[in-house]
Design an enzyme around this catalytic site. Structure first.
Site, PDB file in Angstrom:
ATOM      1  N   GLY B  46      -3.458  41.689   2.794  1.00 20.14           N
ATOM      2  CA  GLY B  46      -2.421  41.385   3.888  1.00 20.14           C
ATOM      3  C   GLY B  46      -1.887  40.125   3.830  1.00 20.14           C
ATOM      4  CB  SER B  85     -14.065  35.221   0.426  1.00 19.64           C
ATOM      5  OG  SER B  85     -14.660  34.769  -0.922  1.00 19.64           O
ATOM      6  CB  ALA B  86     -13.867  30.927  -0.688  1.00 19.40           C
ATOM      7  CB  SER B  87      -8.801  29.557   1.679  1.00 19.55           C
ATOM      8  OG  SER B  87      -9.068  29.794   2.862  1.00 19.55           O
ATOM      9  NE  ARG B  88     -12.821  32.598  -5.471  1.00 19.45           N
ATOM     10  CZ  ARG B  88     -12.410  33.590  -6.294  1.00 19.45           C
ATOM     11  NH1 ARG B  88     -11.992  34.858  -5.898  1.00 19.45           N
ATOM     12  NH2 ARG B  88     -12.641  33.531  -7.697  1.00 19.45           N
ATOM     13  CB  THR B  90      -2.860  30.534  -3.490  1.00 15.24           C
ATOM     14  OG1 THR B  90      -2.781  31.548  -2.561  1.00 15.24           O
ATOM     15  CG2 THR B  90      -1.881  29.888  -3.872  1.00 15.24           C
ATOM     16  CD  GLU B 285     -12.087  31.036   4.544  1.00 17.86           C
ATOM     17  OE1 GLU B 285     -13.075  31.097   5.068  1.00 17.86           O
ATOM     18  OE2 GLU B 285     -11.834  30.693   3.231  1.00 17.86           O
TER      19      GLU B 285
END
Lengths: 432, 335, 162
Positions: B46, B85-88, B90, B285
């Protein structure tokens, strides 16, 4: 190596930085995006999990004979039906797919019922008899870390410890103009994504395919293969459109159980959690106790921080060790601090499992370090923006772990721009 | 009585897993009609990764995003991209897709160089055409593709990227992340001293994302994160009794709703990351991290009473205010 | 339980099928009719993901028993768009960036439609109230509110043109 841009267009052509519409947007606004619970295969069975209602117990016996007599029930699977390894976990393989020895939390999966209809499932679950011997529960990290506490897993209740030591924090505290020590506590939080966990599995030509709501399909494939005792060449996981996750769909939910049910029954099987099941049994945000001491000089420059973080990871490790490690690395905030002593403990209890949730331990420590910054500023009569600008990372700064930040260090800019934005809106200045 | 307060919260956040390898891979196929097929293991839950990855592929190949098809998260066809996860994604999958696109592009440019008798290094792709030394030429990508196929050349690419990190030693020394995102949020709140209710009026959220590949999507992350942060600060709590959750339903677990929405002013700060795809880092995050901190500081500003325990509920506020009234609070603080 | 004959109009088409009277409208829509655009988020009327229009009024289909909906005109998300196109509200949701995970989106769009069918110049407060029964955990509602505002403008514009 400079990976930015390409060829003669260093800044990236028109499409970069543009508000392109979502590639999956049309399906989502038309209601034609096919989430896992929307999928159906002819001859599909439904599955539901019998879960423990006690937090800590030795499991002695499960008798599913009466459940199997319920019309429409096809099978009841327990731990002994698992062909491969009965332990999963992203960091530590400590969680059973179906309990085989000890119940460690309310909600542990004991048996999986597979049936032709929801009605049959509803009738079968209460018909399963479970014999267990209840054990005293441990419901706080303090209790879990106390001497003589029974070990929830074999090796003691402290799952992991992260330590970051830089300079000499204790000596620096003695030199400081202002020293402030406080205890911060944060609560357990639920992700509350709108789509409850769901999946569908089918076996064809010796390969099991699982469509699932997930944040990590390749991890799911590894775990399903291990649990079924087969190669990854015989497992395919397809991420269905996923209705939010926020970290809560990183762990295994329905994947291994569905794989097992489809593999053993030979029929397609679908499982959809109810909202209550999702909220009771999915991993949560770690509740933390943070003891924080900060020290600064007369100009508000940070001299030292000492931080102890204790996170309750509940019955299983999940992402707990990584969450507490990340909390430790970020505990001193986006500030240059010459002397640092940080300890973070990830502790098992018989509470619900805490795992990954958006921010991974950093929202907890940010609440603490930002409260501390305001307390320091207050003690010196400094403006909250001033003390932050005075301490924030610059290119060339070193973090608590000694990492040198070279470029793309935008903290100062965000402080300036947030302040400017707040002034422009009248949030700051004049209006108070 | 209503009391207003303003608070600031700052944060930094390491992009990717902590001190360990966490690579992502991608495959790319530029088909005969100019379609760019991107195969990625990156799960879009999403947050919009498939759109961002399509933009990165389109940006590198100089085509329209409409020409890109992203097939994501199917282990039967796509390489492992690690977790969402971990805003990784992009930063890491973005780089993987960029490298895959670059590999396919090299085949195209080599062929175009032959057709035009030019050096491949002078050429680039944009608007579906080959450009030479900054000038658009009539040669189209489709024509170059046809020329490739005539010779039996396929235009494929694969790429993978692993952020440059080190582990941490026993004293915690190390470089656990390749890059960090930064943010500052300012919260303006109002406390009703009769009811103890805190209303968030306005949030200003400035986020350094390196480069916003899709600014509206970045705003969406920031706004959603802010609201989740409001829930964390003021409302949300899983209630436990002996390991059992007492409020496992939406009716009992309070979430921020549309009527709780404050004004949120997202400010995108771009300090490009040289190792990021087109300079991008991450925001998923960070969006939420400073919100509760800013709100807690704003409540302290409004009341002169600081709270050390989240969430800051009306009950806690009323209890603290009555304690303060008693003169029992030490230095205006409840510890 | 003996099935009864469920007759209604769904998305402009008559339906007539045997249904157990204990079944929820949501199950009839999703399972019997295969219209899976209507989502189940909680099953107790708290989240609004299963919002459909019953004679133009938004309801949680998980709280409506099939017999209560018999004879009604029912609109689900599948009935919102004109053939081969999008409804202006759907357009506005895409344009405003109001869609993230998409699970709340069908319900949100129907809640918005119920509002805009009656009021083409709603205040922000009216918009917030209209979607207050619909939870979204991704967007922070800001862009959803913007989308409804934008849809109102699009729909008024169209009205003027006609």
């Amino acid at each position: 190596m400079n990976r930015r841009g390409s060829g003669c267009l260093k800044d990236g052509p028109g499409v970069i930085g543009r508000n392109c519409r979502r590639v999956d947007g049309i399906a989502k606004v038309k209601g034609s995006a096919f989430f896992a619970a929307d999928r159906k295969i002819d001859g599909m069975l439904l599955a539901r999990v019998l879960r423990s209602r006690v937090p800590h117990a030795v499991l002695n016996k499960i008798d599913a004979r009466s459940a199997l007599e319920v019309p429409g029930v096809v099978a009841v699977y327990t731990a002994s039906d698992i062909p491969g390894e009965n332990r999963v976990g992203i960091i530590v393989k400590d969680e059973p797919v179906l309990v085989d020895d000890r119940i460690r939390r309310v909600g542990d999966a004991l048996a999986l019922v597979v049936a032709e209809s929801e009605e049959a499932l509803a009738a079968a679950l209460p018909a399963i008899k479970v014999w267990y011997e209840e054990l005293p529960g441990i419901f706080s990290p303090a209790q879990a870390m106390a001497g003589g506490a029974p070990a929830i897993h074999g090796q003691g209740n402290i799952q992991s410890v992260t330590r970051i030591v830089k300079g000499d924090a204790d000596s620096a505290l003695k030199e400081a103009r202002v020293v402030i020590s406080r205890r911060y506590t944060t609560q357990m939080v639920e992700h509350a994504y709108l789509e409850p966990e769901a999946g569908l599995a089918a076996v064809e030509d010796g390969q099991v395919t699982i469509w699932a709501s997930t944040q990590n399909p390749h991890y799911d494939r590894r775990e399903v293969a291990r649990v079924l005792g087969i190669g990854q060449n015989r497992v395919r996981v397809v991420q269905a459109p996923t209705g939010g996750g926020f970290g809560g769909k990183l762990d295994i939910s329905v994947q291994c159980l569905l794989g097992l049910a489809a593999w053993k029954s030979g029929r397609p099987v679908r499982m959809v959690y109810s909202r209550e099941e999702s909220m009771e049994f999915s991993p949560k945000r770690h509740p933390c106790v943070i003891d924080y001491t900060s020290a600064c000089d007369g100009d508000g420059r940070l001299l030292a921080v000492k931080v102890k973080i204790v996170g309750d990871t509940g019955a299983y490790a999940s992402y707990g060790p990584a969450t507490l490690k990340r909390a430790a690395v970020h505990a001193s905030g986006p500030y240059q601090v010459p002397n640092v002593f940080i300890e973070a403990y990830c502790v098992y209890t018989n509470n619900p499992t805490a795992g990954a949730m958006r921010g991974f331990g950093v929202p907890q420590v940010a609440f603490a370090h930002e409260s501390q910054m305001d307390l320091l500023a207050g003690a010196l009569g400094l403006d909250p923006f001033t003390i932050r600008l005075r301490n924030c990372f610059q290119p060339g700064s070193a973090t608590a772990t000694g990492q040198r930040l070279i470029q793309s260090v935008g903290i100062g800019q965000t402080i300036e721009q947030a302040r400017a934005g707040a002034v422009q809106l009248g949030v700051l200045g004049g209006k108070r | 009585m209503k009391k207003r307060g303003i608070g600031v919260g700052c944060m930094f956040y390491g992009i990717g897993n902590t001190g360990m390898p966490n690579p992502a891979g991608a495959f790319l196929d530029l088909t005969d009609d100019g379609t760019v097929l991107v195969l990625t293991g990156c799960a879009d839950i999403g947050q919009g990764s498939s759109t961002v990855l399509a933009q990165i592929a389109a940006g590198e190949l100089g085509v329209n995003i409409e020409d890109v098809l992203v097939v994501a998260g199917d282990t039967g066809v796509s390489p492992d991209a690690g977790a969402t996860s971990a805003s990784r994604q992009t930063y890491i999958s973005g780089n993987a897709v960029l490298l895959a696109a670059r590999q396919a592009k090299e085949v195209l440019l080599e062929e175009a160089a032959g057709i035009m008798a030019a050096a491949a290094s002078d050429l680039c792709l944009r608007d579906g055409h080959v450009w030479r030394a900054g000038e658009k030429t009539p040669l189209t990508v489709k024509e170059v593709l046809a020329a490739c196929r005539k010779k039996g050349k396929l235009t494929l690419g694969s790429g993978w990227f692993n952020p440059e990190t080190t582990g941490m030693d026993e004293t915690g020394r190390g470089a656990p992340y390749a890059t960090y995102s930064y943010a500052t949020q300012v919260a303006e709140i109002e406390v009703d001293t009769e009811t103890g209710k805190v209303s968030v009026l306005r949030l200003v959220a400035a986020h350094d994302v390196g480069r916003a590949i899709n600014p509206k999507s970045v705003e969406g992350q920031i706004e959603g994160g802010c609201l989740m942060g409001i829930g964390y600060a003021l409302l949300e709590e899983v209630k436990l009794t002996e390991g059992r959750i007492g409020n496992p339903r939406y009716a009992e677990y309070l979430l921020p709703m549309s009527l709780d929405v404050p004004e949120i002013h997202a400010i995108i700060v771009e300090e490009p990351e040289i190792t990021g795809p087109f300079g991008a880092k991450g925001v998923g995050e960070p969006a939420l991290i400073p919100t509760a901190a800013a709100i807690a500081n704003a409540v302290a500003d409004a009341l002169g009473v600081r709270f050390y325990d989240l969430p800051i509920t009306p009950e806690k506020i009323l209890a603290a205010l009555s304690a303060k009234g008693d003169g029992s609070a030490r230095m205006g603080e409840i510890t | 339980m003996k099935p009864f004959r469920f007759t209604a109009t769904i998305n402009g088409r008559p339906v007539d099928l045997p249904v157990n009277p204990h079944r929820r409208l949501l199950d009839v829509i999703r399972d019997d009719l295969g219209l899976t655009g209507t989502k189940e988020g909680c099953g107790e009327g708290e989240c609004g993901a299963c919002t459909v229009l019953l004679n133009g009024r938004p309801v949680n289909a998980c709280l409506v028993l099939a017999p209560e909906a018999a004879g009604c005109e029912i609109t689900t998300i599948e009935g919102v768009a004109p053939e081969g196109g999008l409804h202006p509200i759907q357009e506005a949701f895409l344009e405003a960036g109001a869609v993230q995970c998409g699970y709340c989106t069908p319900g949100m769009i129907l809640a918005a439609k119920a509002l805009l069918d009656k009021d083409l110049s709603p205040t922000d407060q009216a918009i917030k109230t209209a979607v207050s029964g619909n939870l979204c955990r991704c967007t922070g509602y800001i862009k959803i509110i913007e989308a409804v505002r934008l849809a109102a403008a699009k729909l008024s514009g169209e009205g003027d043109a006609v």
